[in-house]
Motif scaffolding. Sequence first.
Motif, PDB file in Angstrom:
ATOM      1  N   ASP A  74     -23.800  85.465  46.730  1.00 54.24           N
ATOM      2  CA  ASP A  74     -24.573  84.997  47.892  1.00 54.24           C
ATOM      3  C   ASP A  74     -24.048  83.690  48.472  1.00 54.24           C
ATOM      4  OD1 ASP A  74     -27.634  86.116  46.299  1.00 54.24           O
ATOM      5  OD2 ASP A  74     -26.270  87.159  47.701  1.00 54.24           O
ATOM      6  N   LEU A  75     -23.375  82.898  47.642  1.00 51.00           N
ATOM      7  CA  LEU A  75     -22.919  81.583  48.101  1.00 51.00           C
ATOM      8  C   LEU A  75     -21.549  81.269  47.512  1.00 51.00           C
ATOM      9  CD1 LEU A  75     -23.461  78.644  49.276  1.00 51.00           C
ATOM     10  CD2 LEU A  75     -24.439  78.118  47.023  1.00 51.00           C
ATOM     11  N   ILE A  76     -20.653  80.781  48.337  1.00 49.73           N
ATOM     12  CA  ILE A  76     -19.353  80.295  47.854  1.00 49.73           C
ATOM     13  C   ILE A  76     -19.217  78.834  48.271  1.00 49.73           C
ATOM     14  CG2 ILE A  76     -16.845  80.451  48.114  1.00 49.73           C
ATOM     15  CD1 ILE A  76     -17.109  83.442  48.384  1.00 49.73           C
ATOM     16  N   VAL A  77     -18.948  77.966  47.308  1.00 52.27           N
ATOM     17  CA  VAL A  77     -18.666  76.553  47.585  1.00 52.27           C
ATOM     18  C   VAL A  77     -17.231  76.302  47.134  1.00 52.27           C
ATOM     19  CG1 VAL A  77     -19.286  74.169  47.057  1.00 52.27           C
ATOM     20  CG2 VAL A  77     -21.071  75.936  47.126  1.00 52.27           C
ATOM     21  N   THR A  78     -16.406  75.819  48.026  1.00 50.80           N
ATOM     22  CA  THR A  78     -15.011  75.570  47.645  1.00 50.80           C
ATOM     23  C   THR A  78     -14.654  74.110  47.840  1.00 50.80           C
ATOM     24  OG1 THR A  78     -14.050  75.835  49.826  1.00 50.80           O
ATOM     25  CG2 THR A  78     -14.355  77.853  48.544  1.00 50.80           C
ATOM     26  N   SER A  79     -13.692  73.676  47.102  1.00 51.27           N
ATOM     27  CA  SER A  79     -13.088  72.347  47.281  1.00 51.27           C
ATOM     28  C   SER A  79     -11.611  72.533  47.046  1.00 51.27           C
ATOM     29  CB  SER A  79     -13.697  71.377  46.263  1.00 51.27           C
ATOM     30  OG  SER A  79     -13.096  70.108  46.369  1.00 51.27           O
ATOM     31  N   PRO A  80     -10.962  73.219  48.001  1.00 46.81           N
ATOM     32  CA  PRO A  80      -9.569  73.581  47.761  1.00 46.81           C
ATOM     33  C   PRO A  80      -8.643  72.370  47.713  1.00 46.81           C
ATOM     34  CG  PRO A  80     -10.230  74.180  49.990  1.00 46.81           C
ATOM     35  CD  PRO A  80     -11.448  73.661  49.303  1.00 46.81           C
ATOM     36  N   PRO A  81      -7.464  72.557  47.174  1.00 42.90           N
ATOM     37  CA  PRO A  81      -6.503  71.461  47.104  1.00 42.90           C
ATOM     38  C   PRO A  81      -6.196  70.893  48.481  1.00 42.90           C
ATOM     39  CG  PRO A  81      -5.721  73.352  45.859  1.00 42.90           C
ATOM     40  CD  PRO A  81      -6.942  73.796  46.609  1.00 42.90           C
ATOM     41  N   TYR A  82      -5.937  69.606  48.526  1.00 47.53           N
ATOM     42  CA  TYR A  82      -5.526  68.944  49.769  1.00 47.53           C
ATOM     43  C   TYR A  82      -4.027  69.154  49.936  1.00 47.53           C
ATOM     44  CZ  TYR A  82      -9.983  66.547  49.011  1.00 47.53           C
ATOM     45  OH  TYR A  82     -11.298  66.266  48.784  1.00 47.53           O
ATOM     46  N   ALA A  83      -3.628  70.386  50.166  1.00 50.73           N
ATOM     47  CA  ALA A  83      -2.220  70.747  50.285  1.00 50.73           C
ATOM     48  C   ALA A  83      -1.480  70.097  49.112  1.00 50.73           C
ATOM     49  CB  ALA A  83      -1.657  70.357  51.639  1.00 50.73           C
ATOM     50  N   ASP A  84      -0.466  69.230  49.382  1.00 49.30           N
ATOM     51  CA  ASP A  84       0.247  68.632  48.246  1.00 49.30           C
ATOM     52  C   ASP A  84       0.002  67.130  48.143  1.00 49.30           C
ATOM     53  OD1 ASP A  84       3.626  68.460  49.685  1.00 49.30           O
ATOM     54  OD2 ASP A  84       1.667  67.751  50.390  1.00 49.30           O
ATOM     55  N   SER A  85      -1.081  66.672  48.776  1.00 48.51           N
ATOM     56  CA  SER A  85      -1.296  65.208  48.769  1.00 48.51           C
ATOM     57  C   SER A  85      -1.846  64.705  47.437  1.00 48.51           C
ATOM     58  CB  SER A  85      -2.237  64.822  49.916  1.00 48.51           C
ATOM     59  OG  SER A  85      -3.467  65.464  49.746  1.00 48.51           O
ATOM     60  N   ARG A  86      -2.174  65.617  46.543  1.00 53.48           N
ATOM     61  CA  ARG A  86      -2.608  65.210  45.198  1.00 53.48           C
ATOM     62  C   ARG A  86      -1.691  65.835  44.159  1.00 53.48           C
ATOM     63  NH1 ARG A  86      -5.629  63.023  48.213  1.00 53.48           N
ATOM     64  NH2 ARG A  86      -7.871  62.702  48.175  1.00 53.48           N
ATOM     65  N   LYS A  87      -0.392  66.014  44.537  1.00 56.41           N
ATOM     66  CA  LYS A  87       0.506  66.756  43.646  1.00 56.41           C
ATOM     67  C   LYS A  87       0.668  66.058  42.298  1.00 56.41           C
ATOM     68  CE  LYS A  87       4.664  65.249  46.112  1.00 56.41           C
ATOM     69  NZ  LYS A  87       4.221  65.202  47.524  1.00 56.41           N
ATOM     70  N   ASN A  88       0.462  64.751  42.242  1.00 52.68           N
ATOM     71  CA  ASN A  88       0.574  64.053  40.954  1.00 52.68           C
ATOM     72  C   ASN A  88      -0.682  64.214  40.110  1.00 52.68           C
ATOM     73  OD1 ASN A  88       3.092  63.237  41.835  1.00 52.68           O
ATOM     74  ND2 ASN A  88       2.214  61.425  42.853  1.00 52.68           N
ATOM     75  N   THR A  89      -1.742  64.781  40.679  1.00 46.03           N
ATOM     76  CA  THR A  89      -2.996  64.964  39.944  1.00 46.03           C
ATOM     77  C   THR A  89      -3.126  66.419  39.467  1.00 46.03           C
ATOM     78  OG1 THR A  89      -3.963  63.367  41.455  1.00 46.03           O
ATOM     79  CG2 THR A  89      -5.479  64.582  40.020  1.00 46.03           C
ATOM     80  N   THR A 102      -9.277  83.802  51.061  1.00 46.97           N
ATOM     81  CA  THR A 102     -10.387  83.989  52.008  1.00 46.97           C
ATOM     82  C   THR A 102     -10.727  85.473  52.150  1.00 46.97           C
ATOM     83  OG1 THR A 102      -8.874  84.072  53.901  1.00 46.97           O
ATOM     84  CG2 THR A 102      -9.781  81.917  53.316  1.00 46.97           C
ATOM     85  N   THR A 103      -9.713  86.307  52.020  1.00 43.74           N
ATOM     86  CA  THR A 103      -9.968  87.757  52.067  1.00 43.74           C
ATOM     87  C   THR A 103     -10.896  88.160  50.925  1.00 43.74           C
ATOM     88  OG1 THR A 103      -7.755  88.052  52.980  1.00 43.74           O
ATOM     89  CG2 THR A 103      -8.816  90.018  52.035  1.00 43.74           C
ATOM     90  N   GLN A 104     -10.658  87.593  49.749  1.00 46.88           N
ATOM     91  CA  GLN A 104     -11.522  87.874  48.592  1.00 46.88           C
ATOM     92  C   GLN A 104     -12.911  87.253  48.793  1.00 46.88           C
ATOM     93  OE1 GLN A 104     -10.968  89.943  46.009  1.00 46.88           O
ATOM     94  NE2 GLN A 104      -9.054  90.445  47.048  1.00 46.88           N
ATOM     95  N   PHE A 105     -12.953  86.055  49.372  1.00 45.19           N
ATOM     96  CA  PHE A 105     -14.255  85.435  49.647  1.00 45.19           C
ATOM     97  C   PHE A 105     -15.110  86.399  50.481  1.00 45.19           C
ATOM     98  CE2 PHE A 105     -12.538  81.955  47.722  1.00 45.19           C
ATOM     99  CZ  PHE A 105     -12.016  80.916  48.474  1.00 45.19           C
ATOM    100  N   LEU A 106     -14.517  86.889  51.558  1.00 47.44           N
ATOM    101  CA  LEU A 106     -15.267  87.781  52.472  1.00 47.44           C
ATOM    102  C   LEU A 106     -15.677  89.068  51.773  1.00 47.44           C
ATOM    103  CD1 LEU A 106     -13.359  87.367  55.852  1.00 47.44           C
ATOM    104  CD2 LEU A 106     -15.687  86.630  55.288  1.00 47.44           C
ATOM    105  N   ARG A 107     -14.802  89.579  50.892  1.00 50.56           N
ATOM    106  CA  ARG A 107     -15.103  90.841  50.213  1.00 50.56           C
ATOM    107  C   ARG A 107     -16.272  90.679  49.225  1.00 50.56           C
ATOM    108  NH1 ARG A 107     -14.395  92.973  45.546  1.00 50.56           N
ATOM    109  NH2 ARG A 107     -13.144  91.246  44.722  1.00 50.56           N
ATOM    110  N   VAL A 108     -16.314  89.587  48.485  1.00 51.96           N
ATOM    111  CA  VAL A 108     -17.353  89.454  47.452  1.00 51.96           C
ATOM    112  C   VAL A 108     -18.674  88.921  47.992  1.00 51.96           C
ATOM    113  CG1 VAL A 108     -15.654  89.145  45.608  1.00 51.96           C
ATOM    114  CG2 VAL A 108     -16.687  87.114  46.689  1.00 51.96           C
ATOM    115  N   LEU A 109     -18.639  88.343  49.220  1.00 55.07           N
ATOM    116  CA  LEU A 109     -19.882  87.783  49.752  1.00 55.07           C
ATOM    117  C   LEU A 109     -20.878  88.877  50.121  1.00 55.07           C
ATOM    118  CD1 LEU A 109     -18.761  84.796  52.000  1.00 55.07           C
ATOM    119  CD2 LEU A 109     -20.426  84.702  50.147  1.00 55.07           C
ATOM    120  N   SER A 110     -22.130  88.642  49.776  1.00 54.00           N
ATOM    121  CA  SER A 110     -23.189  89.604  50.100  1.00 54.00           C
ATOM    122  C   SER A 110     -23.582  89.460  51.572  1.00 54.00           C
ATOM    123  CB  SER A 110     -24.416  89.310  49.231  1.00 54.00           C
ATOM    124  OG  SER A 110     -25.004  88.099  49.687  1.00 54.00           O
ATOM    125  N   GLU A 111     -24.564  90.227  51.992  1.00 52.86           N
ATOM    126  CA  GLU A 111     -25.046  90.178  53.387  1.00 52.86           C
ATOM    127  C   GLU A 111     -25.468  88.770  53.773  1.00 52.86           C
ATOM    128  OE1 GLU A 111     -23.545  93.342  53.710  1.00 52.86           O
ATOM    129  OE2 GLU A 111     -24.573  92.550  55.485  1.00 52.86           O
TER     130      GLU A 111
END
Length: 73
Positions: A29-44, A61-70
């Motif tokens: 029912d809910l997806i919360v993401t905090s994806p990587p900031y591209a490579d600006s945290r590559k040392n972390t 994102t394709t998987q996000f849309l597939r697993v999300l409910s109505e």
Amino acid sequence: MMEKTLPVNKIIFGDCQTVLQNLPDNCVDLIVTSPPYADSRKNTYGGIHPDNYVEWFLPKTTQFLRVLSELKT
Ligand SMILES: C[S@@+](CC[C@H](N)C(=O)[O-])C[C@H]1O[C@@H](n2cnc3c(N)ncnc32)[C@H](O)[C@@H]1O
């Protein structure tokens, strides 16, 4: 293997794309993401070069849309 029912009160650790692919359609029912900031945290935590970021993120994102409910939040 595709999960038939979702585990409750359980943290599933792993690559989100791999984990999502094992979840059935319309099961979240809910997806919360905090994806990587591209490579600006590559040392972390490593990262993805900005030129490859969209290509890296879109399949997720394709998987996000597939697993999300109505509810789709
Ligand atoms: C912006 S940070 C998240 C920061 C976190 N929200 C916090 O408050 O500390 C992005 C995180 O995504 C993780 N990550 C990168 N690729 C991933 C993937 N394919 N699946 C799951 N997590 C991933 C990285 O290891 C990193 O911890």
